[in-house]
Design a protein around this motif. Structure first.
Motif, PDB file in Angstrom:
ATOM      1  N   SER A   4      28.369   3.526  27.571  1.00 31.24           N
ATOM      2  CA  SER A   4      29.058   4.241  28.637  1.00 31.24           C
ATOM      3  C   SER A   4      30.100   5.180  28.035  1.00 31.24           C
ATOM      4  N   LEU A   5      30.567   6.101  28.833  1.00 27.80           N
ATOM      5  CA  LEU A   5      31.605   7.029  28.381  1.00 27.80           C
ATOM      6  C   LEU A   5      32.851   6.261  27.962  1.00 27.80           C
ATOM      7  N   GLN A   6      33.211   5.226  28.712  1.00 28.08           N
ATOM      8  CA  GLN A   6      34.394   4.429  28.373  1.00 28.08           C
ATOM      9  C   GLN A   6      34.216   3.716  27.037  1.00 28.08           C
ATOM     10  N   GLN A   7      33.038   3.171  26.779  1.00 30.59           N
ATOM     11  CA  GLN A   7      32.778   2.505  25.499  1.00 30.59           C
ATOM     12  C   GLN A   7      32.889   3.485  24.336  1.00 30.59           C
ATOM     13  N   ILE A   8      32.333   4.672  24.501  1.00 31.30           N
ATOM     14  CA  ILE A   8      32.410   5.677  23.442  1.00 31.30           C
ATOM     15  C   ILE A   8      33.857   6.090  23.208  1.00 31.30           C
ATOM     16  N   THR A   9      34.613   6.261  24.289  1.00 35.42           N
ATOM     17  CA  THR A   9      36.025   6.625  24.176  1.00 35.42           C
ATOM     18  C   THR A   9      36.820   5.521  23.489  1.00 35.42           C
ATOM     19  N   ASP A  10      36.570   4.263  23.865  1.00 40.27           N
ATOM     20  CA  ASP A  10      37.271   3.127  23.234  1.00 40.27           C
ATOM     21  C   ASP A  10      36.992   3.077  21.736  1.00 40.27           C
ATOM     22  N   ILE A  11      35.749   3.287  21.351  1.00 39.76           N
ATOM     23  CA  ILE A  11      35.380   3.265  19.935  1.00 39.76           C
ATOM     24  C   ILE A  11      36.069   4.405  19.189  1.00 39.76           C
ATOM     25  N   GLY A  12      36.006   5.604  19.767  1.00 37.10           N
ATOM     26  CA  GLY A  12      36.636   6.757  19.130  1.00 37.10           C
ATOM     27  C   GLY A  12      38.129   6.582  18.947  1.00 37.10           C
ATOM     28  N   GLU A  13      38.799   6.084  19.986  1.00 36.54           N
ATOM     29  CA  GLU A  13      40.241   5.863  19.892  1.00 36.54           C
ATOM     30  C   GLU A  13      40.569   4.763  18.879  1.00 36.54           C
ATOM     31  N   ALA A  14      39.725   3.757  18.828  1.00 35.18           N
ATOM     32  CA  ALA A  14      39.990   2.631  17.925  1.00 35.18           C
ATOM     33  C   ALA A  14      39.949   3.044  16.467  1.00 35.18           C
ATOM     34  N   ILE A  15      39.054   3.936  16.111  1.00 32.91           N
ATOM     35  CA  ILE A  15      38.930   4.304  14.698  1.00 32.91           C
ATOM     36  C   ILE A  15      39.644   5.617  14.370  1.00 32.91           C
ATOM     37  N   SER A  16      40.467   6.102  15.304  1.00 36.28           N
ATOM     38  CA  SER A  16      41.142   7.379  15.086  1.00 36.28           C
ATOM     39  C   SER A  16      42.521   7.243  14.449  1.00 36.28           C
ATOM     40  N   HIS A  17      42.928   6.030  14.121  1.00 33.52           N
ATOM     41  CA  HIS A  17      44.262   5.832  13.551  1.00 33.52           C
ATOM     42  C   HIS A  17      44.156   5.193  12.168  1.00 33.52           C
ATOM     43  N   PRO A  18      44.894   5.700  11.185  1.00 31.31           N
ATOM     44  CA  PRO A  18      44.817   5.152   9.818  1.00 31.31           C
ATOM     45  C   PRO A  18      45.164   3.667   9.715  1.00 31.31           C
ATOM     46  N   VAL A  19      46.112   3.197  10.525  1.00 33.52           N
ATOM     47  CA  VAL A  19      46.473   1.768  10.478  1.00 33.52           C
ATOM     48  C   VAL A  19      45.299   0.924  10.939  1.00 33.52           C
ATOM     49  N   ARG A  20      44.597   1.359  11.961  1.00 31.67           N
ATOM     50  CA  ARG A  20      43.460   0.578  12.446  1.00 31.67           C
ATOM     51  C   ARG A  20      42.324   0.573  11.434  1.00 31.67           C
ATOM     52  N   LEU A  21      42.127   1.678  10.742  1.00 36.00           N
ATOM     53  CA  LEU A  21      41.116   1.693   9.682  1.00 36.00           C
ATOM     54  C   LEU A  21      41.505   0.740   8.557  1.00 36.00           C
ATOM     55  N   LYS A  22      42.764   0.693   8.208  1.00 32.45           N
ATOM     56  CA  LYS A  22      43.240  -0.231   7.171  1.00 32.45           C
ATOM     57  C   LYS A  22      43.068  -1.677   7.634  1.00 32.45           C
ATOM     58  N   LEU A  23      43.327  -1.949   8.908  1.00 30.43           N
ATOM     59  CA  LEU A  23      43.111  -3.292   9.442  1.00 30.43           C
ATOM     60  C   LEU A  23      41.645  -3.697   9.333  1.00 30.43           C
ATOM     61  N   LEU A  24      40.736  -2.785   9.642  1.00 33.52           N
ATOM     62  CA  LEU A  24      39.308  -3.092   9.504  1.00 33.52           C
ATOM     63  C   LEU A  24      38.978  -3.443   8.060  1.00 33.52           C
ATOM     64  N   TYR A  25      39.550  -2.685   7.137  1.00 32.33           N
ATOM     65  CA  TYR A  25      39.324  -2.961   5.717  1.00 32.33           C
ATOM     66  C   TYR A  25      39.866  -4.341   5.334  1.00 32.33           C
ATOM     67  N   LEU A  26      41.093  -4.638   5.728  1.00 31.73           N
ATOM     68  CA  LEU A  26      41.692  -5.934   5.382  1.00 31.73           C
ATOM     69  C   LEU A  26      40.907  -7.094   5.988  1.00 31.73           C
ATOM     70  N   LEU A  27      40.442  -6.914   7.211  1.00 29.06           N
ATOM     71  CA  LEU A  27      39.679  -7.982   7.860  1.00 29.06           C
ATOM     72  C   LEU A  27      38.268  -8.108   7.306  1.00 29.06           C
ATOM     73  N   SER A  28      37.801  -7.097   6.596  1.00 38.18           N
ATOM     74  CA  SER A  28      36.473  -7.202   5.983  1.00 38.18           C
ATOM     75  C   SER A  28      36.494  -8.197   4.826  1.00 38.18           C
ATOM     76  N   GLU A  29      37.680  -8.458   4.278  1.00 40.49           N
ATOM     77  CA  GLU A  29      37.820  -9.415   3.176  1.00 40.49           C
ATOM     78  C   GLU A  29      37.786 -10.861   3.664  1.00 40.49           C
ATOM     79  N   ARG A  30      38.467 -11.120   4.789  1.00 36.17           N
ATOM     80  CA  ARG A  30      38.520 -12.467   5.366  1.00 36.17           C
ATOM     81  C   ARG A  30      39.288 -12.425   6.688  1.00 36.17           C
ATOM     82  N   GLU A  31      39.188 -13.481   7.482  1.00 33.07           N
ATOM     83  CA  GLU A  31      39.964 -13.527   8.711  1.00 33.07           C
ATOM     84  C   GLU A  31      41.441 -13.681   8.355  1.00 33.07           C
TER      85      GLU A  31
END
Length: 97
Positions: A4-31
């Motif tokens: 849906s448009l809302q899902q695409i918007t949520d995904i885009g907003e989620a990965i549009s910030h450097p801190v959130r990208l860093k969080l994804l990286y840190l969580l890729s190592e472990r919970e």
């Protein structure tokens, strides 16, 4: 599966910030526990919590509230969910076509 448009918007907003990208990286190592993430990023827990909430809404992470044996306070742990981000023309055709 089209999104849906809302899902695409949520995904885009989620990965549009450097801190959130860093969080994804840190969580890729472990919970991780929010406090540990905040310490690693040198940010307040509240700011990290806001970024994690955005990632959780978009489906990138999930949380688990638990009690640890040595501490009777509930702690919220976050872990990375498997994801594959792509936007295809079929999604756009379904929404706008």
């Amino acid at each position: 599966m089209t999104r849906s448009l809302q899902q695409i918007t949520d995904i885009g907003e989620a990965i549009s910030h450097p801190v959130r990208l860093k969080l994804l990286y840190l969580l890729s190592e472990r919970e991780r526990y929010v406090y540990d993430l905040a310490k690693d990023l040198n940010l307040s827990r509240q700011v990290v919590q806001l970024h994690l909430r955005r990632l959780e809404t978009a489906g990138f992470v999930e949380s688990d509230l638990r009690l640890e044996d040595n501490d009777m306070r509930a702690k919220k742990f976050f872990k990375l969910k498997h994801f594959d981000v792509k936007l295809c023309i079929d999604d756009l055709m379904q929404i706008f076509g």
